[in-house]
Design a protein around this motif. Structure first.
Motif, mmCIF file in Angstrom:
data_model
loop_
_atom_site.group_PDB
_atom_site.id
_atom_site.type_symbol
_atom_site.label_atom_id
_atom_site.label_comp_id
_atom_site.label_asym_id
_atom_site.label_seq_id
_atom_site.Cartn_x
_atom_site.Cartn_y
_atom_site.Cartn_z
ATOM 1 N N LYS A 8 0.827 -1.203 0.000
ATOM 2 C CA LYS A 8 0.000 0.000 0.000
ATOM 3 C C LYS A 8 0.865 1.260 0.000
ATOM 4 N N ARG A 11 2.395 1.621 -3.475
ATOM 5 C CA ARG A 11 1.343 1.946 -4.449
ATOM 6 C C ARG A 11 0.921 3.407 -4.321
ATOM 7 N N THR A 12 0.690 3.847 -3.106
ATOM 8 C CA THR A 12 0.254 5.233 -2.921
ATOM 9 C C THR A 12 1.379 6.222 -3.227
ATOM 10 N N THR A 17 -3.843 3.729 -8.115
ATOM 11 C CA THR A 17 -5.058 3.267 -7.454
ATOM 12 C C THR A 17 -5.014 1.744 -7.344
ATOM 13 N N LEU A 18 -5.917 1.201 -6.559
ATOM 14 C CA LEU A 18 -6.042 -0.250 -6.502
ATOM 15 C C LEU A 18 -6.321 -0.808 -7.895
ATOM 16 N N ASP A 19 -7.194 -0.120 -8.635
ATOM 17 C CA ASP A 19 -7.525 -0.560 -9.997
ATOM 18 C C ASP A 19 -6.293 -0.581 -10.892
ATOM 19 N N ALA A 22 -4.007 -3.425 -9.904
ATOM 20 C CA ALA A 22 -4.657 -4.675 -10.316
ATOM 21 C C ALA A 22 -4.479 -4.904 -11.817
ATOM 22 N N LYS A 29 -9.212 -5.848 -8.446
ATOM 23 C CA LYS A 29 -9.092 -4.806 -7.423
ATOM 24 C C LYS A 29 -9.272 -5.415 -6.030
ATOM 25 N N VAL A 32 -6.087 -7.236 -4.829
ATOM 26 C CA VAL A 32 -5.044 -6.317 -4.371
ATOM 27 C C VAL A 32 -5.429 -5.752 -3.004
ATOM 28 N N TRP A 33 -6.714 -5.407 -2.819
ATOM 29 C CA TRP A 33 -7.167 -4.899 -1.532
ATOM 30 C C TRP A 33 -6.914 -5.936 -0.436
ATOM 31 N N GLU A 36 -3.328 -6.077 0.600
ATOM 32 C CA GLU A 36 -2.947 -4.929 1.414
ATOM 33 C C GLU A 36 -3.539 -4.974 2.823
#
Length: 106
Positions: A8, A11-12, A17-19, A22, A29, A32-33, A36
């Motif tokens: 996370k 990524r941030t 984004t999660l999308d 993914a 999505k 990946v969530w 995390e």
């Protein structure tokens, strides 16, 4: 830092984004969530490799099983990508690096 929060954070930091992560890893999505946020995550080696590549680090860095810094992980990921490039592209990158190497950041 454990695996999920590390993904996370990376990524941030890349403003993904999660999308987007993914899509870059051939995942959903929700998958990946879960990586995390759920403990313990159980991704396959293939997914680990894809996530590391998308985030520009090594699998070892993602897993936290190595004492390497983020910078070292990014360098190793870059050199792996570099090794697969066409020789002309490698030459161009070496020339750019040589040019930039003489300049100091302000």
């Amino acid at each position: 830092m454990s695996f999920g929060p590390r993904i996370k954070e990376l990524r941030t930091a890349k403003r993904m984004t999660l999308d987007q992560l993914a899509a870059a890893t051939g995942s959903s999505k929700s998958y990946v969530w879960e990586l995390e946020n759920k403990n313990p995550p159980r991704p396959s080696a293939e997914k680990l490799s894809a996530i590391a590549a998308a985030l520009g680090v090594t699998v070892d860095y993602l897993l936290g099983s190595d004492s390497q810094s983020l910078g070292d992980a990014q360098d190793q990921a870059f050199f792996r990508e570099y090794s697969g490039l066409h020789p002309d592209t490698k030459r161009q990158l070496r020339e750019i690096a040589k040019t930039l190497g003489g300049k100091r950041p302000t």
